[in-house]
Design a protein around this motif. Structure first.
Motif, mmCIF file in Angstrom:
data_model
loop_
_atom_site.group_PDB
_atom_site.id
_atom_site.type_symbol
_atom_site.label_atom_id
_atom_site.label_comp_id
_atom_site.label_asym_id
_atom_site.label_seq_id
_atom_site.Cartn_x
_atom_site.Cartn_y
_atom_site.Cartn_z
ATOM 1 N N GLY A 1 34.588 14.742 18.802
ATOM 2 C CA GLY A 1 35.319 13.489 18.959
ATOM 3 C C GLY A 1 36.609 13.523 18.161
ATOM 4 N N SER A 2 37.237 12.393 18.108
ATOM 5 C CA SER A 2 38.488 12.265 17.363
ATOM 6 C C SER A 2 38.166 12.161 15.882
ATOM 7 C CB SER A 2 39.216 11.008 17.843
ATOM 8 O OG SER A 2 40.390 10.823 17.115
ATOM 9 N N GLY A 3 38.938 12.848 15.063
ATOM 10 C CA GLY A 3 38.667 12.769 13.631
ATOM 11 C C GLY A 3 39.551 13.677 12.812
ATOM 12 N N TRP A 4 39.181 13.817 11.582
ATOM 13 C CA TRP A 4 39.971 14.559 10.607
ATOM 14 C C TRP A 4 39.406 15.950 10.342
ATOM 15 C CZ3 TRP A 4 44.578 12.997 8.816
ATOM 16 C CH2 TRP A 4 44.930 11.674 9.067
ATOM 17 N N VAL A 5 40.330 16.880 10.115
ATOM 18 C CA VAL A 5 40.002 18.256 9.756
ATOM 19 C C VAL A 5 40.556 18.512 8.360
ATOM 20 C CG1 VAL A 5 40.560 20.675 10.254
ATOM 21 C CG2 VAL A 5 39.977 19.111 12.127
ATOM 22 N N ALA A 6 39.707 18.997 7.476
ATOM 23 C CA ALA A 6 40.133 19.426 6.151
ATOM 24 C C ALA A 6 40.440 20.919 6.258
ATOM 25 C CB ALA A 6 39.033 19.175 5.130
ATOM 26 N N LEU A 7 41.683 21.290 5.975
ATOM 27 C CA LEU A 7 42.122 22.678 6.157
ATOM 28 C C LEU A 7 42.586 23.268 4.839
ATOM 29 C CD1 LEU A 7 42.705 24.776 8.489
ATOM 30 C CD2 LEU A 7 45.077 24.005 8.335
ATOM 31 N N GLN B 1 45.877 35.565 17.622
ATOM 32 C CA GLN B 1 45.882 36.524 16.530
ATOM 33 C C GLN B 1 47.305 36.890 16.119
ATOM 34 O OE1 GLN B 1 43.240 39.817 17.225
ATOM 35 N NE2 GLN B 1 41.904 38.509 18.437
ATOM 36 N N GLY B 2 47.512 36.905 14.800
ATOM 37 C CA GLY B 2 48.795 37.315 14.253
ATOM 38 C C GLY B 2 49.896 36.283 14.393
ATOM 39 N N GLU B 3 49.548 35.062 14.783
ATOM 40 C CA GLU B 3 50.588 34.056 14.982
ATOM 41 C C GLU B 3 50.654 33.038 13.855
ATOM 42 O OE1 GLU B 3 51.519 32.610 18.784
ATOM 43 O OE2 GLU B 3 50.669 34.336 19.797
ATOM 44 N N GLY B 4 50.104 33.380 12.713
ATOM 45 C CA GLY B 4 50.311 32.582 11.525
ATOM 46 C C GLY B 4 49.356 31.417 11.327
ATOM 47 N N PRO B 5 49.589 30.698 10.226
ATOM 48 C CA PRO B 5 48.682 29.625 9.844
ATOM 49 C C PRO B 5 48.667 28.442 10.808
ATOM 50 C CG PRO B 5 50.475 29.846 8.257
ATOM 51 C CD PRO B 5 50.629 30.942 9.241
ATOM 52 N N LEU B 6 49.759 28.198 11.511
ATOM 53 C CA LEU B 6 49.761 27.097 12.465
ATOM 54 C C LEU B 6 48.754 27.355 13.581
ATOM 55 C CD1 LEU B 6 51.076 24.357 13.006
ATOM 56 C CD2 LEU B 6 52.798 25.535 14.377
ATOM 57 N N ALA B 7 48.574 28.614 13.953
ATOM 58 C CA ALA B 7 47.566 28.965 14.957
ATOM 59 C C ALA B 7 46.157 28.691 14.432
ATOM 60 C CB ALA B 7 47.707 30.426 15.372
ATOM 61 N N GLY B 8 45.949 28.862 13.134
ATOM 62 C CA GLY B 8 44.661 28.527 12.539
ATOM 63 C C GLY B 8 44.386 27.032 12.611
ATOM 64 N N LEU B 9 45.430 26.235 12.387
ATOM 65 C CA LEU B 9 45.271 24.790 12.508
ATOM 66 C C LEU B 9 44.955 24.406 13.942
ATOM 67 C CD1 LEU B 9 45.348 21.888 11.468
ATOM 68 C CD2 LEU B 9 47.846 21.947 11.761
ATOM 69 N N GLU B 10 45.636 25.025 14.899
ATOM 70 C CA GLU B 10 45.353 24.730 16.304
ATOM 71 C C GLU B 10 43.884 25.026 16.626
ATOM 72 O OE1 GLU B 10 47.243 25.805 20.621
ATOM 73 O OE2 GLU B 10 46.666 27.487 19.325
ATOM 74 N N LYS B 11 43.394 26.156 16.158
ATOM 75 C CA LYS B 11 41.997 26.524 16.391
ATOM 76 C C LYS B 11 41.050 25.490 15.778
ATOM 77 C CE LYS B 11 38.421 29.305 17.192
ATOM 78 N NZ LYS B 11 38.096 29.979 18.410
ATOM 79 N N ALA B 12 41.322 25.085 14.552
ATOM 80 C CA ALA B 12 40.465 24.120 13.869
ATOM 81 C C ALA B 12 40.472 22.768 14.579
ATOM 82 C CB ALA B 12 40.912 23.959 12.421
ATOM 83 N N LEU B 13 41.640 22.315 15.005
ATOM 84 C CA LEU B 13 41.732 21.017 15.688
ATOM 85 C C LEU B 13 41.038 21.062 17.043
ATOM 86 C CD1 LEU B 13 45.422 20.078 14.827
ATOM 87 C CD2 LEU B 13 43.340 19.111 13.814
ATOM 88 N N THR B 14 41.230 22.156 17.774
ATOM 89 C CA THR B 14 40.590 22.305 19.078
ATOM 90 C C THR B 14 39.074 22.323 18.923
ATOM 91 O OG1 THR B 14 42.498 23.518 19.930
ATOM 92 C CG2 THR B 14 40.421 23.789 21.123
ATOM 93 N N TRP B 15 38.588 23.065 17.954
ATOM 94 C CA TRP B 15 37.148 23.150 17.694
ATOM 95 C C TRP B 15 36.595 21.783 17.306
ATOM 96 C CZ3 TRP B 15 33.989 22.633 13.291
ATOM 97 C CH2 TRP B 15 32.703 23.167 13.415
ATOM 98 N N ALA B 16 37.322 21.055 16.461
ATOM 99 C CA ALA B 16 36.853 19.754 15.983
ATOM 100 C C ALA B 16 36.820 18.701 17.091
ATOM 101 C CB ALA B 16 37.737 19.273 14.839
ATOM 102 N N GLU B 17 37.641 18.865 18.115
ATOM 103 C CA GLU B 17 37.678 17.889 19.205
ATOM 104 C C GLU B 17 36.332 17.749 19.921
ATOM 105 O OE1 GLU B 17 41.040 19.396 21.408
ATOM 106 O OE2 GLU B 17 42.374 17.870 20.546
#
Length: 172
Positions: free
Chosen positions: A57-63, A38-54
């Motif tokens: 399997g391996s693949g692409w995230v539309a952000l 929380q509060g650590e900016g948009p890069l933290a949102g990308l980390e959350k999305a990539l972790t969730w998507a894993e």
């Protein structure tokens, strides 16, 4: 605006909405999760999305952010034309040639690098658009109407965007 941005991703097989814990966003067909950092900016949102998507399997995230109300499925389809072996991100350059990290595609293989950057104190999405495997495309060369890339941060922005032909902008 959230509904407009989300509509551009209706065809996505898995849909995650990342929100601060104090926000109770709900959209049919979407899973809502709180931010991990929380509060650590948009890069933290990308980390959350990539972790969730894993988990799928391996693949692409539309952000994207909620402030892109004119996005269309055509934007995502056009970006997906540029994914390929060894690619980690597909993003665009604005008219001035500056990298634009949203809307963009990020591969789950990028997650360890994103986590390491956050652990070093980095918070900017643009930071992960540098390096091998990143494709930066000129928005002007993609053949889409320029207004689909417009973001709206204020009520005046929404009024301006509503003037575009075919624009479906939420009322204030």
């Amino acid at each position: 605006m959230l509904e407009c941005s989300a509509a551009s991703l209706e065809g996505a097989p898995h849909r995650l909405l990342i929100a601060p814990p104090e926000r109770s966003y709900q959209l049919p067909g979407w899973i809502t999760e709180p931010e991990d950092r929380q509060g650590e900016g948009p890069l933290a949102g990308l980390e959350k999305a990539l972790t969730w998507a894993e988990q799928f399997g391996s693949g692409w995230v539309a952000l994207t952010g909620v402030d892109y109300p004119l996005l269309t499925p055509a934007v995502w389809a056009t970006l997906f034309l540029h994914v390929g072996e060894g690619r980690l991100a597909v993003a665009t350059l604005d008219a001035a040639g500056h990298p634009q990290p949203l809307p963009a595609l990020y591969h789950t293989a990028l997650r360890p690098e994103v986590t390491a950057a956050l652990d070093r104190g980095e918070r900017r999405l643009r930071a992960v658009l540098q390096g091998p495997g990143r494709i930066l495309l000129s928005r002007d060369a993609l053949g889409l109407s320029s207004h689909v890339w417009e973001d709206a941060d204020t009520a005046a922005d929404l009024e301006r965007l509503a003037r575009f032909p075919q624009a479906s902008v939420p009322e204030r």
